[in-house]
Design a protein around this motif. Structure first.
Motif, PDB file in Angstrom:
ATOM      1  N   UNK A  26       0.834  -1.196   0.000  1.00 24.33           N
ATOM      2  CA  UNK A  26       0.000   0.000   0.000  1.00 24.33           C
ATOM      3  C   UNK A  26       0.872   1.249   0.000  1.00 24.33           C
ATOM      4  N   UNK A  27       0.394   2.278  -0.674  1.00 22.64           N
ATOM      5  CA  UNK A  27       1.015   3.599  -0.646  1.00 22.64           C
ATOM      6  C   UNK A  27      -0.092   4.596  -0.347  1.00 22.64           C
ATOM      7  N   UNK A  28       0.174   5.510   0.591  1.00 22.66           N
ATOM      8  CA  UNK A  28      -0.820   6.508   0.962  1.00 22.66           C
ATOM      9  C   UNK A  28      -0.101   7.816   1.259  1.00 22.66           C
ATOM     10  N   UNK A  29      -0.618   8.907   0.713  1.00 19.73           N
ATOM     11  CA  UNK A  29      -0.085  10.226   1.019  1.00 19.73           C
ATOM     12  C   UNK A  29      -1.177  11.019   1.721  1.00 19.73           C
ATOM     13  N   UNK A  30      -0.860  11.495   2.931  1.00 25.51           N
ATOM     14  CA  UNK A  30      -1.795  12.314   3.704  1.00 25.51           C
ATOM     15  C   UNK A  30      -1.177  13.676   3.955  1.00 25.51           C
ATOM     16  N   UNK A  31      -2.022  14.695   4.008  1.00 24.64           N
ATOM     17  CA  UNK A  31      -1.562  16.025   4.386  1.00 24.64           C
ATOM     18  C   UNK A  31      -1.783  16.205   5.878  1.00 24.64           C
ATOM     19  N   UNK A  32      -0.728  16.652   6.561  1.00 28.64           N
ATOM     20  CA  UNK A  32      -0.799  16.925   7.990  1.00 28.64           C
ATOM     21  C   UNK A  32      -0.313  18.362   8.152  1.00 28.64           C
ATOM     22  N   UNK A  33      -1.254  19.293   8.192  1.00 25.67           N
ATOM     23  CA  UNK A  33      -0.869  20.703   8.197  1.00 25.67           C
ATOM     24  C   UNK A  33      -0.194  21.039   6.886  1.00 25.67           C
ATOM     25  N   UNK A  34       1.004  21.623   6.980  1.00 27.05           N
ATOM     26  CA  UNK A  34       1.743  21.975   5.773  1.00 27.05           C
ATOM     27  C   UNK A  34       2.572  20.814   5.249  1.00 27.05           C
ATOM     28  N   UNK A  35       2.772  19.824   6.091  1.00 23.16           N
ATOM     29  CA  UNK A  35       3.596  18.681   5.695  1.00 23.16           C
ATOM     30  C   UNK A  35       2.726  17.577   5.108  1.00 23.16           C
ATOM     31  N   UNK A  36       3.388  16.738   4.369  1.00 22.89           N
ATOM     32  CA  UNK A  36       2.732  15.549   3.846  1.00 22.89           C
ATOM     33  C   UNK A  36       3.420  14.330   4.438  1.00 22.89           C
ATOM     34  N   UNK A  37       2.651  13.258   4.595  1.00 23.27           N
ATOM     35  CA  UNK A  37       3.186  12.000   5.104  1.00 23.27           C
ATOM     36  C   UNK A  37       2.968  10.938   4.032  1.00 23.27           C
ATOM     37  N   UNK A  38       4.070  10.302   3.627  1.00 29.16           N
ATOM     38  CA  UNK A  38       4.006   9.188   2.683  1.00 29.16           C
ATOM     39  C   UNK A  38       4.118   7.913   3.494  1.00 29.16           C
ATOM     40  N   UNK A  39       3.020   7.134   3.531  1.00 29.84           N
ATOM     41  CA  UNK A  39       3.010   5.857   4.250  1.00 29.84           C
ATOM     42  C   UNK A  39       3.144   4.731   3.238  1.00 29.84           C
ATOM     43  N   UNK A  40       4.129   3.874   3.473  1.00 33.22           N
ATOM     44  CA  UNK A  40       4.381   2.739   2.601  1.00 33.22           C
ATOM     45  C   UNK A  40       4.246   1.487   3.453  1.00 33.22           C
ATOM     46  N   UNK A  41       3.387   0.572   3.034  1.00 37.44           N
ATOM     47  CA  UNK A  41       3.167  -0.678   3.753  1.00 37.44           C
ATOM     48  C   UNK A  41       3.790  -1.805   2.944  1.00 37.44           C
ATOM     49  N   UNK A  42       4.651  -2.585   3.606  1.00 35.90           N
ATOM     50  CA  UNK A  42       5.347  -3.699   2.961  1.00 35.90           C
ATOM     51  C   UNK A  42       5.100  -4.972   3.757  1.00 35.90           C
ATOM     52  N   UNK A  43       5.259  -6.114   3.099  1.00 34.05           N
ATOM     53  CA  UNK A  43       5.058  -7.401   3.763  1.00 34.05           C
ATOM     54  C   UNK A  43       5.728  -8.480   2.929  1.00 34.05           C
ATOM     55  N   UNK A  44       5.786  -9.681   3.482  1.00 34.39           N
ATOM     56  CA  UNK A  44       6.260 -10.845   2.733  1.00 34.39           C
ATOM     57  C   UNK A  44       5.593 -12.079   3.320  1.00 34.39           C
ATOM     58  N   UNK A  45       5.804 -13.217   2.686  1.00 33.01           N
ATOM     59  CA  UNK A  45       5.202 -14.457   3.168  1.00 33.01           C
ATOM     60  C   UNK A  45       5.687 -14.812   4.569  1.00 33.01           C
ATOM     61  N   UNK A  46       6.882 -14.375   4.927  1.00 33.55           N
ATOM     62  CA  UNK A  46       7.436 -14.684   6.247  1.00 33.55           C
ATOM     63  C   UNK A  46       7.393 -13.473   7.173  1.00 33.55           C
TER      64      UNK A  46
END
Length: 172
Positions: A26-46
């Motif tokens: 997953x990739x998500x960009x949120x605005x928090x005030x003047x800043x932006x937050x890029x959230x990257x979700x990663x996973x694997x089988x293990x």
């Protein structure tokens, strides 16, 4: 975030995440005030440990710094794994959820809580836990029958293996 930016970020970051042995979930960009937050979700089988998360975070940060994918403004990069009650949306999510209790919302409007016992290309084998002395009930769901599926957190689950593998000291 525009679809174009989302697609661009995915194209840019997915090969880096894959090179670390992980899947970009997953990739998500949120605005928090003047800043932006890029959230990257990663996973694997293990799963992914903290060292892998740190490594992929450094690689993504370096790649983002050398491109203009996030534009000129400030942003914060957050890299993590899916939460405990993750939604299952891809075939690999169901495979990773084998053995887990899942709440299914079915296409016909019904709801089912069952443990995934197996996954193949067409669907899932499930087991509805027994209650009040009743035996668990085995079942089968095709992927077409599932509208939504979310892993459930179990605090008091006793694995059959744990009950049968007690030593004499533990039994006394």
């Amino acid at each position: 975030m525009s679809t174009t930016q989302s697609e661009r970020l995915r194209e840019l970051l997915e090969p880096l995440v894959g090179s670390q042995g992980l899947d970009l979930e997953e990739i998500e960009v949120d605005s928090v005030g003047r800043k932006r937050v890029l959230r990257v979700v990663v996973d694997s089988d293990t799963g992914a440990d903290l060292d892998q998360i740190a490594d992929v975070s450094r690689a993504l940060s370096a790649k983002l710094d050398e491109t203009d994918a996030m534009g000129a403004g400030e942003y914060t990069l957050e890299v993590g794994t899916p939460g405990a009650e993750r939604e299952l949306t891809e075939h690999r999510h169901y495979v990773r959820g084998t053995g887990r209790l899942v709440r299914f919302q079915l296409a016909d409007g019904a709801e089912l809580v069952a443990r995934i016992t197996g996954v193949d290309d067409t669907g899932l084998d499930t087991e509805v836990p027994g209650v009040k002395g009743r035996r668990p009930t085995a079942g089968r769901l095709s992927f077409e029958e599932i509208a939504k599926a979310r892993v459930q957190v179990e605090f008091n689950r006793k694995d059959k293996k744990d009950e049968n593998d007690m030593t004499e000291d533990e039994e006394a």
